[in-house]
Design a protein around this motif. Sequence first.
Motif, PDB file in Angstrom:
ATOM      1  N   ASP A  77      -6.542 -61.774  29.864  1.00  0.00           N
ATOM      2  CA  ASP A  77      -5.892 -62.229  28.480  1.00  0.00           C
ATOM      3  C   ASP A  77      -5.992 -63.091  27.706  1.00  0.00           C
ATOM      4  O   ASP A  77      -6.652 -63.085  27.074  1.00  0.00           O
TER       5      ASP A  77
ATOM      6  N   ARG B  57     -11.418 -51.865  38.415  1.00  0.00           N
ATOM      7  CA  ARG B  57      -9.368 -51.680  38.536  1.00  0.00           C
ATOM      8  C   ARG B  57      -8.725 -49.852  38.547  1.00  0.00           C
ATOM      9  O   ARG B  57      -9.439 -49.275  37.545  1.00  0.00           O
TER      10      ARG B  57
ATOM     11  N   GLN C 134      -4.447 -60.041  34.853  1.00  0.00           N
ATOM     12  CA  GLN C 134      -5.010 -59.099  33.654  1.00  0.00           C
ATOM     13  C   GLN C 134      -4.129 -60.338  33.111  1.00  0.00           C
ATOM     14  O   GLN C 134      -4.718 -60.131  31.622  1.00  0.00           O
ATOM     15  N   HIS C 135      -2.678 -60.173  33.037  1.00  0.00           N
ATOM     16  CA  HIS C 135      -2.111 -61.600  31.969  1.00  0.00           C
ATOM     17  C   HIS C 135      -3.223 -62.426  31.424  1.00  0.00           C
ATOM     18  O   HIS C 135      -3.002 -63.215  30.450  1.00  0.00           O
TER      19      HIS C 135
ATOM     20  N   ILE D  63     -12.748 -59.238  36.493  1.00  0.00           N
ATOM     21  CA  ILE D  63     -12.533 -57.573  36.349  1.00  0.00           C
ATOM     22  C   ILE D  63     -13.473 -57.026  36.912  1.00  0.00           C
ATOM     23  O   ILE D  63     -13.690 -56.896  35.849  1.00  0.00           O
TER      24      ILE D  63
ATOM     25  N   LEU E 189      -6.647 -53.919  41.156  1.00  0.00           N
ATOM     26  CA  LEU E 189      -8.265 -53.627  40.775  1.00  0.00           C
ATOM     27  C   LEU E 189      -8.529 -55.099  41.886  1.00  0.00           C
ATOM     28  O   LEU E 189      -8.162 -55.602  42.587  1.00  0.00           O
TER      29      LEU E 189
ATOM     30  N   ARG F 169      -1.136 -52.345  32.176  1.00  0.00           N
ATOM     31  CA  ARG F 169      -1.519 -52.274  33.324  1.00  0.00           C
ATOM     32  C   ARG F 169      -2.328 -51.740  34.209  1.00  0.00           C
ATOM     33  O   ARG F 169      -0.921 -51.270  34.852  1.00  0.00           O
ATOM     34  N   SER F 170      -3.383 -51.711  34.718  1.00  0.00           N
ATOM     35  CA  SER F 170      -3.671 -51.524  36.085  1.00  0.00           C
ATOM     36  C   SER F 170      -3.177 -52.104  37.042  1.00  0.00           C
ATOM     37  O   SER F 170      -3.079 -53.428  37.388  1.00  0.00           O
TER      38      SER F 170
END
Length: 174
Positions: A136, A81, A132-133, A78, A107, A103-104
């Motif tokens: 992660d 963001r 984002q998930h 990323i 991005l 969460r953003s």
Amino acid sequence: MTVRLILEYPDPRLRQRSLPVATFDAALRQLIEDLLETLYAKGGIGLSAPQVGELRQVAVADLSGTRSAPRVYVNPEIVTRSRPAIVEESCLSVPGVVGKVLRSTRLRVRARDATGAGFEQDLADMDAVCLQHEVDHLAGKLFIDRLSPLRRLRLWTMARSARQATPRPRGSDI
Ligand code: ZN
């Protein structure tokens, strides 16, 4: 293509950091095909390689609802963001748990495709949340880590009883 077994929390492999992909070969393309096939079979919107036990930085997503917009991210990063907002998430590796996390909602991601070609993409809303998930997951993190301890405890109690009772609705798992 093969539908792979999805690892579930607390499998320790979900906690390991995935390695960057260096070779863009037939084995990588096979993994990507398997991830998409598994994602569609489970009715999710995103899936990462560590969720099927492959500790490589590969993730797929398809938020079309019609299996018509598969996206592939190899070695995703990323780059920028927006400030975060509260969103609701669930995960194929944490069945029965839905939780609100920060969460953003916008991005920019930099990644490679299945052939190794680099690209950058701007994502918003659920596309951004999903990415984002998945990023992660590649770092060995789960969305439940982002919940408060009390919330985690409560969700786990609910998840356990849900698993023993009825099948959960599908369609939005990441
Ligand atoms: Zn997940």
